[in-house]
Design an enzyme around this catalytic site. Structure first.
Site, PDB file in Angstrom:
ATOM      1  CG  ASN A 168      -1.837   1.166   1.279  1.00  0.00           C
ATOM      2  OD1 ASN A 168      -1.413   2.299   1.075  1.00  0.00           O
ATOM      3  ND2 ASN A 168      -3.105   0.943   1.536  1.00  0.00           N
ATOM      4  CG  ASP A 192      -3.166   4.684   0.471  1.00  0.00           C
ATOM      5  OD1 ASP A 192      -3.199   4.503  -0.759  1.00  0.00           O
ATOM      6  OD2 ASP A 192      -4.026   4.223   1.255  1.00  0.00           O
ATOM      7  CG  HIS A 193       1.729   6.251   4.669  1.00  0.00           C
ATOM      8  ND1 HIS A 193       0.385   6.479   4.796  1.00  0.00           N
ATOM      9  CD2 HIS A 193       2.121   5.686   5.844  1.00  0.00           C
ATOM     10  CE1 HIS A 193      -0.018   6.056   5.979  1.00  0.00           C
ATOM     11  NE2 HIS A 193       1.014   5.563   6.633  1.00  0.00           N
ATOM     12  NE  ARG A 253       6.805  21.888   1.758  1.00  0.00           N
ATOM     13  CZ  ARG A 253       8.121  22.065   1.587  1.00  0.00           C
ATOM     14  NH1 ARG A 253       8.635  22.053   0.377  1.00  0.00           N
ATOM     15  NH2 ARG A 253       8.891  22.236   2.614  1.00  0.00           N
ATOM     16  CG  HIS A 293      -8.398   4.037   0.952  1.00  0.00           C
ATOM     17  ND1 HIS A 293      -8.585   3.971   2.308  1.00  0.00           N
ATOM     18  CD2 HIS A 293      -9.617   4.344   0.428  1.00  0.00           C
ATOM     19  CE1 HIS A 293      -9.856   4.220   2.598  1.00  0.00           C
ATOM     20  NE2 HIS A 293     -10.500   4.462   1.472  1.00  0.00           N
ATOM     21  NE  ARG A 348      -9.513   8.603   3.885  1.00  0.00           N
ATOM     22  CZ  ARG A 348      -9.776   7.830   4.932  1.00  0.00           C
ATOM     23  NH1 ARG A 348      -9.052   6.759   5.157  1.00  0.00           N
ATOM     24  NH2 ARG A 348     -10.748   8.116   5.755  1.00  0.00           N
ATOM     25  NE  ARG A 363      -7.803  11.644   4.930  1.00  0.00           N
ATOM     26  CZ  ARG A 363      -8.201  11.082   6.079  1.00  0.00           C
ATOM     27  NH1 ARG A 363      -7.349  10.375   6.786  1.00  0.00           N
ATOM     28  NH2 ARG A 363      -9.430  11.233   6.508  1.00  0.00           N
ATOM     29  CG  HIS A 364      -3.814   9.181   0.951  1.00  0.00           C
ATOM     30  ND1 HIS A 364      -4.612   8.383   0.166  1.00  0.00           N
ATOM     31  CD2 HIS A 364      -4.046   8.789   2.229  1.00  0.00           C
ATOM     32  CE1 HIS A 364      -5.279   7.547   0.939  1.00  0.00           C
ATOM     33  NE2 HIS A 364      -4.973   7.776   2.199  1.00  0.00           N
ATOM     34  CD  GLU A 396      -6.840  -0.331   1.207  1.00  0.00           C
ATOM     35  OE1 GLU A 396      -7.041   0.739   1.796  1.00  0.00           O
ATOM     36  OE2 GLU A 396      -5.945  -1.097   1.513  1.00  0.00           O
ATOM     37  CB  THR A 454      -5.576   4.780   9.112  1.00  0.00           C
ATOM     38  OG1 THR A 454      -5.518   3.678   8.203  1.00  0.00           O
ATOM     39  CG2 THR A 454      -5.561   4.251  10.534  1.00  0.00           C
ATOM     40  CB  THR A 455      -9.394   1.788   7.222  1.00  0.00           C
ATOM     41  OG1 THR A 455      -9.026   2.359   5.969  1.00  0.00           O
ATOM     42  CG2 THR A 455     -10.704   1.072   7.089  1.00  0.00           C
ATOM     43  CD  GLU A 475      -7.201  -6.247   3.288  1.00  0.00           C
ATOM     44  OE1 GLU A 475      -7.328  -6.115   2.052  1.00  0.00           O
ATOM     45  OE2 GLU A 475      -6.513  -5.487   3.992  1.00  0.00           O
ATOM     46  CG  HIS A 488      -5.448  -1.434   9.143  1.00  0.00           C
ATOM     47  ND1 HIS A 488      -4.948  -0.740  10.206  1.00  0.00           N
ATOM     48  CD2 HIS A 488      -6.028  -0.521   8.332  1.00  0.00           C
ATOM     49  CE1 HIS A 488      -5.242   0.544  10.039  1.00  0.00           C
ATOM     50  NE2 HIS A 488      -5.874   0.719   8.912  1.00  0.00           N
ATOM     51  N   GLY A 489      -1.982  -2.542   9.980  1.00  0.00           N
ATOM     52  CA  GLY A 489      -1.134  -2.534  11.170  1.00  0.00           C
ATOM     53  C   GLY A 489      -0.064  -3.614  11.178  1.00  0.00           C
ATOM     54  N   GLY A 494       1.137  -1.331   4.308  1.00  0.00           N
ATOM     55  CA  GLY A 494       1.539  -0.005   3.848  1.00  0.00           C
ATOM     56  C   GLY A 494       2.461   0.725   4.807  1.00  0.00           C
ATOM     57  CG  HIS A 495       2.401   3.195   9.080  1.00  0.00           C
ATOM     58  ND1 HIS A 495       2.182   4.545   8.989  1.00  0.00           N
ATOM     59  CD2 HIS A 495       3.245   3.012  10.117  1.00  0.00           C
ATOM     60  CE1 HIS A 495       2.862   5.152   9.941  1.00  0.00           C
ATOM     61  NE2 HIS A 495       3.508   4.245  10.637  1.00  0.00           N
TER      62      HIS A 495
HETATM   63  N1  PXP Z   1      -5.848  -3.056   4.177  1.00  0.00           N
HETATM   64  C1  PXP Z   1      -6.806  -2.093   4.232  1.00  0.00           C
HETATM   65  C2  PXP Z   1      -8.196  -2.455   3.866  1.00  0.00           C
HETATM   66  C3  PXP Z   1      -6.495  -0.764   4.596  1.00  0.00           C
HETATM   67  O1  PXP Z   1      -7.456   0.165   4.644  1.00  0.00           O
HETATM   68  C4  PXP Z   1      -5.137  -0.445   4.877  1.00  0.00           C
HETATM   69  C5  PXP Z   1      -4.765   0.965   5.193  1.00  0.00           C
HETATM   70  O2  PXP Z   1      -5.034   1.778   4.098  1.00  0.00           O
HETATM   71  C6  PXP Z   1      -4.194  -1.473   4.806  1.00  0.00           C
HETATM   72  C7  PXP Z   1      -4.572  -2.767   4.475  1.00  0.00           C
HETATM   73  C8  PXP Z   1      -2.743  -1.223   5.113  1.00  0.00           C
HETATM   74  O3  PXP Z   1      -2.606  -0.900   6.463  1.00  0.00           O
HETATM   75  P1  PXP Z   1      -1.228  -0.391   7.030  1.00  0.00           P
HETATM   76  O4  PXP Z   1      -0.924   0.904   6.337  1.00  0.00           O
HETATM   77  O5  PXP Z   1      -1.459  -0.224   8.493  1.00  0.00           O
HETATM   78  O6  PXP Z   1      -0.205  -1.437   6.703  1.00  0.00           O
END
Ligand code: PXP
Length: 241
Positions: free
Chosen positions: A7, A9-10, A18, A43, A45, A49-50, A70, A100-101, A151, A191-192, A213-214
């Site tokens: 992911n 997004d970041h 910027r 994602h 959104r 935002r990103h 997403e 975040t979600t 998921e 996620h996480g 992602g993160h």
């Molecule tokens: N899966 C879903 C459905 C999400 O919404 C996200 C965050 O956008 C992720 C996975 C990835 O999560 P993380 O950035 O915490 O790894």
């Protein structure tokens, strides 16, 4: 072998800080794929935002292995997804004020809206995954709605404060996965997840895809910092040659 969806997004979050052109998420996607990513996840959104619409359009051209979009079930977003046709659409809950979600999509409470989105996406042959909590009734509802995959959100697992709570979350994910596999659903998780807590998740039978992602983008910033500074120093030095 479990697929890794990265992911990015970041990367767009840094760019949008910027309203600039860099860093480009498309370039990040190419590098992630070179690093072994089995797919790219973004994602789009509602508040943009990103990730922006143009990013998704460009990513669709560049990502040949697997583009996972997403998205919420908002009309406008479903319409966009039907035009872009990602390899997979993951329906997630979305609230504007969240960072975040937060938690899975309650596909029982939002049955009609989810059914509508699934119907529209499947009509243009986009497989649909539902981001849900690891609960048997949510898995059954996902199956009845005609989802291709689910998921499971691993946020609750990754935020567990005690070893007992962590084990409890793993047990819930195992049970829910077994149930989903028995119903013929593909099982994804995300996620996480980070470089430490992913191990127990990757050991759960039936998991086919992890979306992370993160932790990956955070690590990319750190492992790339030394080189980025060295290169800037070199450019400054070269100005006086
Ligand atoms: N899966 C879903 C459905 C999400 O919404 C996200 C965050 O956008 C992720 C996975 C990835 O999560 P993380 O950035 O915490 O790894």
């Amino acid at each position: 072998m479990i697929r890794l969806g990265v992911n990015i997004d970041h990367v767009a979050t840094v760019r949008q800080a910027r309203r600039a052109k860099e860093p480009d998420p498309v370039a990040a996607a190419v590098l992630a794929i070179l690093g072994g990513a089995d797919g790219i996840t973004v994602h789009l959104r509602e508040d943009r935002r990103h990730i922006q619409d143009q990013d998704v359009i460009q990513l669709r051209k560049v990502v040949k292995n697997r583009l996972n979009l997403e998205m919420s079930v908002a009309d406008e977003i479903v319409e966009f997804a039907c035009q872009v046709r990602p390899d997979e659409a993951t329906l997630v809950p979305e609230r504007r004020e969240e960072l975040t979600t937060e938690g899975g999509l309650d596909v029982i409470a939002h049955h009609a809206a989810v059914a509508n989105a699934i119907g529209r996406l499947r009509r243009v042959e986009v497989p649909v995954s539902l981001f849900i909590d690891p609960r048997l009734e949510q898995v059954e509802a996902a199956k009845n709605l005609g989802a291709d995959a689910i998921e499971f959100q691993t946020a609750t697992y990754s935020e567990a404060k005690t070893p007992a709570e962590r084990l409890n979350q793993i047990a819930l994910l195992q049970q829910a996965s077994a149930h989903a596999v028995a119903l013929g659903l593909h099982v994804h998780m995300g996620h996480g997840l980070n470089y430490w807590n992913v191990i127990d998740i990757a050991r759960i039978p039936g998991v086919e895809e992890l979306n992370i992602g993160h932790s990956i983008v955070s690590r990319a910033v750190l492992v790339g910092m030394e080189r980025a500074v060295r290169e800037m120093k070199e450019v400054i030095r070269s100005a006086h040659r």
